[in-house]
Design a protein around this motif. Structure first.
Motif, PDB file in Angstrom:
ATOM      1  N   ARG A   1      -9.703  -3.295 -13.839  1.00 29.80           N
ATOM      2  CA  ARG A   1     -10.117  -3.381 -12.441  1.00 29.80           C
ATOM      3  C   ARG A   1      -9.816  -4.766 -11.882  1.00 29.80           C
TER       4      ARG A   1
ATOM      5  N   GLU B   1      -3.765   5.322  -0.307  1.00 29.57           N
ATOM      6  CA  GLU B   1      -4.415   5.887  -1.477  1.00 29.57           C
ATOM      7  C   GLU B   1      -4.227   5.030  -2.720  1.00 29.57           C
TER       8      GLU B   1
ATOM      9  N   VAL C   1     -10.218  -2.264  -7.090  1.00 23.39           N
ATOM     10  CA  VAL C   1      -9.274  -1.207  -7.412  1.00 23.39           C
ATOM     11  C   VAL C   1      -9.165  -1.050  -8.919  1.00 23.39           C
TER      12      VAL C   1
ATOM     13  N   TYR D   1     -11.420  -5.299  -1.808  1.00 22.29           N
ATOM     14  CA  TYR D   1     -11.358  -3.991  -2.429  1.00 22.29           C
ATOM     15  C   TYR D   1     -11.441  -4.173  -3.935  1.00 22.29           C
TER      16      TYR D   1
ATOM     17  N   PHE E   1       0.838  -1.195   0.000  1.00 21.44           N
ATOM     18  CA  PHE E   1       0.000   0.000   0.000  1.00 21.44           C
ATOM     19  C   PHE E   1       0.876   1.249   0.000  1.00 21.44           C
TER      20      PHE E   1
ATOM     21  N   HIS F   1     -16.335  -4.864   3.550  1.00 15.61           N
ATOM     22  CA  HIS F   1     -15.665  -5.230   4.798  1.00 15.61           C
ATOM     23  C   HIS F   1     -16.537  -6.137   5.662  1.00 15.61           C
TER      24      HIS F   1
ATOM     25  N   TYR G   1      -2.714   1.032  -8.456  1.00 18.11           N
ATOM     26  CA  TYR G   1      -4.172   0.925  -8.479  1.00 18.11           C
ATOM     27  C   TYR G   1      -4.737   1.749  -7.335  1.00 18.11           C
ATOM     28  N   SER G   2      -5.857   2.431  -7.586  1.00 17.19           N
ATOM     29  CA  SER G   2      -6.511   3.204  -6.534  1.00 17.19           C
ATOM     30  C   SER G   2      -7.844   2.548  -6.177  1.00 17.19           C
ATOM     31  N   LEU G   3      -8.306   2.818  -4.979  1.00 17.81           N
ATOM     32  CA  LEU G   3      -9.537   2.223  -4.473  1.00 17.81           C
ATOM     33  C   LEU G   3     -10.744   2.784  -5.211  1.00 17.81           C
ATOM     34  N   GLU G   4     -11.625   1.900  -5.656  1.00 14.06           N
ATOM     35  CA  GLU G   4     -12.889   2.319  -6.256  1.00 14.06           C
ATOM     36  C   GLU G   4     -14.051   1.999  -5.320  1.00 14.06           C
ATOM     37  N   THR G   5     -13.994   0.852  -4.665  1.00 12.07           N
ATOM     38  CA  THR G   5     -15.002   0.503  -3.666  1.00 12.07           C
ATOM     39  C   THR G   5     -14.453  -0.632  -2.804  1.00 12.07           C
ATOM     40  N   GLY G   6     -15.044  -0.827  -1.639  1.00  6.45           N
ATOM     41  CA  GLY G   6     -14.583  -1.881  -0.748  1.00  6.45           C
ATOM     42  C   GLY G   6     -15.734  -2.561  -0.040  1.00  6.45           C
TER      43      GLY G   6
END
Length: 102
Positions: free
Chosen positions: A55, A69, A96, A94, A9, A87, A80-85
Motif C-alpha cells: 500500500r 479506477e 492505494v 489516496y 490515472f 480530501h 494500484y487501485s483506490l482503497e481510501t481517500g
C-alpha cells in the motif's frame, strides 16, 4: 514534502473495444505530479488488518476530478487501485493498494 513522482490515472476496459482488443487499461487525463510514500507496516495493520498488499499514500496538490479506477506511478508496470481517500482543503491523499502487473 517533495512532489517528485508522476502518477497516471486509468480506467479499466470492461467491454470489448476493437481499438483496444487486448483489454489494457485506458489512460484518463494527463499525468500529474505527486508525493508517493509507503504506508508502513504498523499503519497498514491498524487500518486494514493485514499486510498482504503493498500500500502507498499518494498526495496530489490539485484534485484529480475525472473518474478513475487504477493508477501507475513513474511508468512502473504495477497498477494500484483506490482503497481510501482523504480530501482536505489543500492536499488530496489516496491510499492505494497493488492490484496487478502488466
Amino acid at each position: 514534502m517533495r512532489f517528485t513522482d508522476r502518477v497516471q490515472f486509468y480506467k479499466s476496459n470492461d467491454h470489448y473495444d476493437p481499438d483496444n482488443p487486448d483489454g489494457k487499461p485506458i489512460p484518463v487525463g494527463e499525468p500529474v505530479i505527486a508525493n508517493v510514500t509507503h504506508l508502513g507496516v504498523n499503519r497498514s495493520m491498524q487500518l486494514f488488518g493485514n499486510l498482504n498488499t503493498d500500500r502507498l499514500v499518494v498526495r496530489l496538490i490539485q484534485p484529480f476530478v475525472e473518474d478513475w479506477e487504477m493508477l501507475r506511478i513513474n511508468d512502473s508496470k504495477t497498477y494500484y487501485s483506490l482503497e481510501t481517500g482523504v480530501h482536505p482543503l489543500k492536499i488530496n491523499s489516496y491510499i492505494v493498494g497493488e492490484t496487478q502487473n502488466e
